[in-house]
Motif scaffolding. Structure first.
Motif, PDB file in Angstrom:
ATOM      1  N   PRO A   4      -3.657 -27.057  -7.318  1.00  0.00           N
ATOM      2  CA  PRO A   4      -3.162 -25.978  -8.170  1.00  0.00           C
ATOM      3  C   PRO A   4      -1.839 -26.408  -8.785  1.00  0.00           C
ATOM      4  O   PRO A   4      -1.030 -27.031  -8.119  1.00  0.00           O
ATOM      5  CB  PRO A   4      -2.976 -24.810  -7.205  1.00  0.00           C
ATOM      6  CG  PRO A   4      -2.887 -25.423  -5.852  1.00  0.00           C
ATOM      7  CD  PRO A   4      -3.669 -26.707  -5.915  1.00  0.00           C
ATOM      8  N   HIS A   5      -1.645 -26.112 -10.048  1.00  0.00           N
ATOM      9  CA  HIS A   5      -0.418 -26.541 -10.721  1.00  0.00           C
ATOM     10  C   HIS A   5       0.744 -25.650 -10.285  1.00  0.00           C
ATOM     11  O   HIS A   5       0.673 -24.440 -10.376  1.00  0.00           O
ATOM     12  CB  HIS A   5      -0.593 -26.485 -12.235  1.00  0.00           C
ATOM     13  CG  HIS A   5       0.635 -26.925 -12.970  1.00  0.00           C
ATOM     14  ND1 HIS A   5       1.148 -28.198 -12.845  1.00  0.00           N
ATOM     15  CD2 HIS A   5       1.448 -26.266 -13.810  1.00  0.00           C
ATOM     16  CE1 HIS A   5       2.234 -28.291 -13.590  1.00  0.00           C
ATOM     17  NE2 HIS A   5       2.434 -27.132 -14.185  1.00  0.00           N
ATOM     18  N   LEU A   6       1.775 -26.291  -9.778  1.00  0.00           N
ATOM     19  CA  LEU A   6       2.997 -25.587  -9.390  1.00  0.00           C
ATOM     20  C   LEU A   6       4.017 -25.846 -10.496  1.00  0.00           C
ATOM     21  O   LEU A   6       4.656 -26.886 -10.532  1.00  0.00           O
ATOM     22  CB  LEU A   6       3.501 -26.093  -8.041  1.00  0.00           C
ATOM     23  CG  LEU A   6       2.535 -25.876  -6.878  1.00  0.00           C
ATOM     24  CD1 LEU A   6       3.003 -26.589  -5.638  1.00  0.00           C
ATOM     25  CD2 LEU A   6       2.356 -24.398  -6.608  1.00  0.00           C
ATOM     26  N   PRO A   7       4.152 -24.909 -11.429  1.00  0.00           N
ATOM     27  CA  PRO A   7       4.947 -25.162 -12.627  1.00  0.00           C
ATOM     28  C   PRO A   7       6.449 -25.198 -12.406  1.00  0.00           C
ATOM     29  O   PRO A   7       7.172 -25.700 -13.245  1.00  0.00           O
ATOM     30  CB  PRO A   7       4.567 -24.001 -13.555  1.00  0.00           C
ATOM     31  CG  PRO A   7       4.174 -22.903 -12.624  1.00  0.00           C
ATOM     32  CD  PRO A   7       3.552 -23.593 -11.436  1.00  0.00           C
ATOM     33  N   THR A   8       6.919 -24.653 -11.292  1.00  0.00           N
ATOM     34  CA  THR A   8       8.360 -24.592 -11.110  1.00  0.00           C
ATOM     35  C   THR A   8       8.743 -24.961  -9.685  1.00  0.00           C
ATOM     36  O   THR A   8       7.915 -24.949  -8.770  1.00  0.00           O
ATOM     37  CB  THR A   8       8.899 -23.173 -11.376  1.00  0.00           C
ATOM     38  OG1 THR A   8       8.360 -22.282 -10.386  1.00  0.00           O
ATOM     39  CG2 THR A   8       8.530 -22.673 -12.765  1.00  0.00           C
ATOM     40  N   ASP A  78       9.291 -32.489 -11.586  1.00  0.00           N
ATOM     41  CA  ASP A  78       7.909 -32.361 -11.124  1.00  0.00           C
ATOM     42  C   ASP A  78       7.543 -33.286  -9.972  1.00  0.00           C
ATOM     43  O   ASP A  78       6.378 -33.604  -9.782  1.00  0.00           O
ATOM     44  CB  ASP A  78       6.908 -32.574 -12.273  1.00  0.00           C
ATOM     45  CG  ASP A  78       7.012 -31.496 -13.338  1.00  0.00           C
ATOM     46  OD1 ASP A  78       7.442 -30.373 -13.004  1.00  0.00           O
ATOM     47  OD2 ASP A  78       6.674 -31.776 -14.494  1.00  0.00           O
ATOM     48  N   ASP A  79       8.530 -33.734  -9.196  1.00  0.00           N
ATOM     49  CA  ASP A  79       8.215 -34.524  -8.021  1.00  0.00           C
ATOM     50  C   ASP A  79       9.077 -34.075  -6.851  1.00  0.00           C
ATOM     51  O   ASP A  79       9.918 -33.191  -6.993  1.00  0.00           O
ATOM     52  CB  ASP A  79       8.349 -36.025  -8.282  1.00  0.00           C
ATOM     53  CG  ASP A  79       9.786 -36.463  -8.526  1.00  0.00           C
ATOM     54  OD1 ASP A  79      10.605 -35.648  -8.991  1.00  0.00           O
ATOM     55  OD2 ASP A  79      10.103 -37.632  -8.256  1.00  0.00           O
ATOM     56  N   VAL A  92       6.543 -37.916  -4.506  1.00  0.00           N
ATOM     57  CA  VAL A  92       5.316 -37.147  -4.273  1.00  0.00           C
ATOM     58  C   VAL A  92       5.240 -36.104  -5.388  1.00  0.00           C
ATOM     59  O   VAL A  92       6.199 -35.356  -5.599  1.00  0.00           O
ATOM     60  CB  VAL A  92       5.347 -36.452  -2.893  1.00  0.00           C
ATOM     61  CG1 VAL A  92       4.115 -35.568  -2.703  1.00  0.00           C
ATOM     62  CG2 VAL A  92       5.462 -37.480  -1.774  1.00  0.00           C
ATOM     63  N   PRO A  93       4.140 -36.047  -6.137  1.00  0.00           N
ATOM     64  CA  PRO A  93       4.046 -35.035  -7.191  1.00  0.00           C
ATOM     65  C   PRO A  93       4.220 -33.629  -6.613  1.00  0.00           C
ATOM     66  O   PRO A  93       3.700 -33.327  -5.535  1.00  0.00           O
ATOM     67  CB  PRO A  93       2.627 -35.225  -7.743  1.00  0.00           C
ATOM     68  CG  PRO A  93       2.271 -36.637  -7.389  1.00  0.00           C
ATOM     69  CD  PRO A  93       2.960 -36.900  -6.073  1.00  0.00           C
TER      70      PRO A  93
END
Length: 152
Positions: A4-8, A78-79, A92-93
């Motif tokens: 799932p994209h974690l945008p923040t 973003d990491d 780590v992304p």
């Protein structure tokens, strides 16, 4: 498998908070907000709060109680850097942080060693084909790191 994209940074901290609750862990969080406060922005000028694009960078440092000792530094880029019993996993992304922590706390993470050349690795498998591994200094082996050592 996609994550799932974690945008923040805030969304990542919320996901970590859920994992901590699921495993009965205490957590402490320190937030650094502003270009002059985040660690990756050392070149930001004094009193420079926003990035050149007008965004407000947000970084968080999370410490989780229990065994193993775990900390996560979530960067605005973003990491993240995840440290497990003094073994550091850099870059780590951000989207992989929850799966990484679930692997650690569910017992999937393990150490594997070789007699020749000698070496011990902490291996953290994630769903799909994603796996992280870092060399562990033999002198730095903790009881948690030693518990699942496999010699090959």
């Amino acid at each position: 498998m996609t994550h799932p994209h974690l945008p923040t940074t805030g969304a990542t901290v919320t996901a970590i908070r859920k994992i901590a609750a699921d495993h009965g862990l205490e957590m402490t969080v320190t937030h650094d907000i502003g270009a002059d406060q985040t660690s990756c922005r050392a070149s930001a000028g004094v009193f420079t709060i926003v990035d050149p694009d007008g965004s407000l960078p947000h970084e968080a440092f999370v410490e989780l109680s229990g065994v193993p000792t775990v900390s996560v530094r979530v960067f605005p880029e973003d990491d993240a850097k995840i440290t497990v019993d003094n073994v550091e996993f850099h870059d780590v992304p951000r989207d992989s942080v929850p799966a990484f922590l679930r692997s650690v706390y569910s017992g999937l993470a393990h150490t594997k060693g070789r007699l020749f050349p000698p070496g011990q690795w902490l291996i953290v498998p994630l769903p799909g084909d994603e796996t992280y591994k870092e060399l562990v200094a033999i002198a730095a082996l903790t009881p948690w790191l030693s518990r699942s050592a496999r010699i090959s």
